[in-house]
Design a protein around this motif. Structure first.
Motif, PDB file in Angstrom:
ATOM      1  N   LEU A  39      -1.915   3.373   1.935  1.00 62.87           N
ATOM      2  CA  LEU A  39      -2.060   2.075   1.261  1.00 62.87           C
ATOM      3  C   LEU A  39      -3.171   1.252   1.904  1.00 62.87           C
ATOM      4  O   LEU A  39      -3.884   0.501   1.222  1.00 62.87           O
ATOM      5  CB  LEU A  39      -0.728   1.309   1.273  1.00 62.87           C
ATOM      6  CG  LEU A  39       0.381   1.952   0.424  1.00 62.87           C
ATOM      7  CD1 LEU A  39       1.667   1.136   0.516  1.00 62.87           C
ATOM      8  CD2 LEU A  39      -0.032   2.109  -1.037  1.00 62.87           C
ATOM      9  N   SER A  88      -1.666  11.224  -1.428  1.00 65.11           N
ATOM     10  CA  SER A  88      -0.812  10.068  -1.758  1.00 65.11           C
ATOM     11  C   SER A  88       0.680  10.397  -1.870  1.00 65.11           C
ATOM     12  O   SER A  88       1.468   9.961  -1.033  1.00 65.11           O
ATOM     13  CB  SER A  88      -1.286   9.388  -3.038  1.00 65.11           C
ATOM     14  OG  SER A  88      -1.213  10.289  -4.123  1.00 65.11           O
ATOM     15  N   PHE A 481       2.136  -5.659  -3.509  1.00 69.77           N
ATOM     16  CA  PHE A 481       2.257  -5.455  -2.057  1.00 69.77           C
ATOM     17  C   PHE A 481       3.059  -6.579  -1.412  1.00 69.77           C
ATOM     18  O   PHE A 481       3.921  -6.350  -0.567  1.00 69.77           O
ATOM     19  CB  PHE A 481       0.866  -5.386  -1.403  1.00 69.77           C
ATOM     20  CG  PHE A 481       0.149  -4.080  -1.618  1.00 69.77           C
ATOM     21  CD1 PHE A 481       0.743  -3.043  -2.318  1.00 69.77           C
ATOM     22  CD2 PHE A 481      -1.133  -3.881  -1.105  1.00 69.77           C
ATOM     23  CE1 PHE A 481       0.087  -1.832  -2.528  1.00 69.77           C
ATOM     24  CE2 PHE A 481      -1.800  -2.666  -1.297  1.00 69.77           C
ATOM     25  CZ  PHE A 481      -1.191  -1.654  -2.003  1.00 69.77           C
TER      26      PHE A 481
END
Ligand code: CU1
Length: 537
Positions: A39, A88, A481
């Motif tokens: 991230l 990922s 986030f």
């Protein structure tokens, strides 16, 4: 066993201190560390993309110099492909969920798993070194096409070594997963009772193990050509640039399936939970993952229709490309059939999943345009390609990862994020992505070439629209986030199984204890048997 006295500590609280993390052999800690770094890298790559869109907002804009612009689009690609999208889902949620979903304590080789993470760290550091040392950041584009990549004075030699190291991290993870799935399933967990996420990791792992070495060798050959002045690819030194393209795409097309298959697995896991129905066509979805992995390994030269290779090759690779569309379409059909007449719970994980299906379908259909060799010649190296793969990679894999983050968040942290914020972030993202990437499809059909520093006034309107879209995307990401971060710190306790799911990871505590299950689970029902599992809550 002492577990009768006190509940075992969660894997988050078990040990403290930085060393207990970076040298951890716990698959959940390793997966979480991967996720954090991925991230972080994603945020760096997104910032570069955002800069590019600012520069391209108007024709004649000079926000970035031409050389900086070349470095920015190269780094955006290298970071996003090699440090974000390829690792990922397998490296993060693959690591965290695979042992939990098969009722195991850990992966087969926990120390090797920690070593893979370190290789990722070393590879990422090497990539950073290539940006800030020597004669400037690489300017070749993420594909490192020869002969330019063997001639440019920028730091390509260091960047290809970074790719080489990252490749090893991938291969070892793949090896670990294959062994784990074969050897560590809990008693009663037959192959037909695996979750579809595990099936997708299995198919992905085979591509990682078999295709990644080709990338490693290709990266080394570029290094050899640059450092030893060997004539491998550069025609002025007796090399063959077409050979490079074959080697590069023999890995890099299957790599697209390393990126998308695990996301498809997550979608297949999430839909039945929130439709409260058994998945439609379990066997077909599992088999189509293997079919995609196999057929996807045979289509690489569809990136080379305009390279001057033989007409027979063009014909064969075009046909094979259309064949890969079949198992992909089977999946979409099965997902929609599962949703049909289900009792839909529109929770955030399902919303992100539906976003995936929409974006992936647009990406897949625009892919067919390029699979047809005649149409591809028109759109080759235009913004149509850029639009297409962002629909697949960001709209597909990106939303798949975000769906997973919202789905497994309560399991990993034992808390819940705010639902309204998750919905708001989703809509910012979905609208933003389409405003950002749809204009690229139009610009490509109009003939705007990719990777150029500037463009003609006739492309101005759609470029402006595309840049507006990027602002919505960034806003959506930041909101998402922030929401998840707040959830980790102050979220409501989530409980063992907040979604009423039936697969094994939901049978242990949230967050799970270090060794996952207090006693080895014995599996009696399938991962989507909601009635037998009593998972309706
Ligand atoms: Cu491809």
């Amino acid at each position: 066993m002492a577990h009768a006295d006190a509940a075992p500590k969660s894997f988050l609280a078990d040990k403290t201190g930085i060393r207990s993390w970076i040298f951890s052999t716990d698959h959940k800690r390793i997966g979480l560390m991967y996720l954090a770094l991925i991230l972080l890298m994603f945020t760096a790559g997104m910032t570069l993309g955002f800069l590019m869109r600012l520069k391209l907002m108007t024709p004649g804009n000079t926000l970035l110099s031409p050389q900086t612009y070349n470095a920015v689009f190269t780094l955006h690609g290298v970071i996003m492909i090699f440090l974000v999208v390829i690792p990922s889902i397998p490296a993060s949620f693959g690591n965290i969920m695979l042992p939990l979903q098969i009722g195991a304590n850990d992966v087969s080789f926990p120390r090797l798993n920690n070593f893979s993470w370190w290789l990722y760290v070393i590879g990422a550091a090497t990539a950073l070194v290539s940006i800030f040392t020597g004669s400037g950041a690489p300017d070749t584009g993420w594909t490192f096409y020869v002969p330019f990549s063997s001639r440019t004075t920028t730091n390509v030699s260091v960047a290809v070594i970074a790719v080489f190291i990252l490749g090893f991290s991938n291969i070892l993870t793949g090896l670990n997963f294959i062994t784990t799935i074969h050897r560590l399933r809990a008693p009663g967990l037959t192959w037909r009772k695996l979750t579809l996420f595990v099936w997708s990791l299995y198919a992905t792992a085979w591509i990682q193990v078999l295709a990644t070495p080709v990338l490693g060798i290709t990266a080394l050959l570029i290094f050899a050509e640059r450092v030893l002045n060997m004539g491998l690819f550069d025609p002025t030194r007796g090399g063959d640039p077409l050979m490079y393209q074959h080697l590069f795409w023999i890995y890099s097309h299957p790599a697209v399936y390393i990126m998308i298959l695990p996301a498809m697995g997550i979608v297949s896991d999430i839909i039945p939970v929130f439709a409260r129905k058994k998945i439609f066509g379990y066997g077909m979805i599992a088999a189509s993952s293997l079919a995609i992995a196999f057929a996807g390994s045979l289509v690489w030269a569809h990136h080379m229709f305009t390279s001057g290779m033989s007409e027979t090759a063009v014909l064969v690779f075009s046909l094979l490309t259309f064949i890969v569309a079949v198992p992909s379409a089977i999946k979409v059909f099965n997902w929609l059939s599962t949703l049909y007449k289900g009792s839909i719970l529109m929770e955030p994980p399902l919303l992100y999943t539906l976003g995936f299906i929409f974006m992936f379908s647009v990406g897949g259909l625009t892919g067919l345009v390029q699979g047809a060799a005649g149409a591809d010649i028109h759109v080759h190296d235009t913004y149509f390609i850029v639009g297409h793969f962002h629909y697949i990679i960001f709209g597909g894999t990106g939303l798949g990862l975000f769906a997973a983050m919202h789905f497994w968040f309560p399991k990993v942290f034992g808390r819940m994020y705010k639902r309204d914020r998750a919905y708001a972030a989703f809509w910012l993202l979905l609208v933003g992505m389409n405003v950002l990437y749809f204009p690229m499809l139009v610009l490509g059909l109009m003939g705007m070439p990719r990777r150029y520093y500037d463009y003609l006034p006739e492309f101005a309107t759609w470029n402006m629209v595309s840049t507006f879209g990027s602002w919505f995307v960034v806003a959506g990401i930041l909101l998402m986030f922030w929401n998840l971060y707040q959830g980790i710190r102050h979220g409501e306790p989530a409980g063992r199984n907040p979604w009423g799911a039936a697969s094994l990871e939901w049978e242990t505590a949230s967050p799970p204890p270090t060794h996952n299950f207090p006693t080895e689970p014995v599996v009696t029902h399938g991962p989507y048997d909601f009635a037998e599992a009593g998972g309706h809550g």
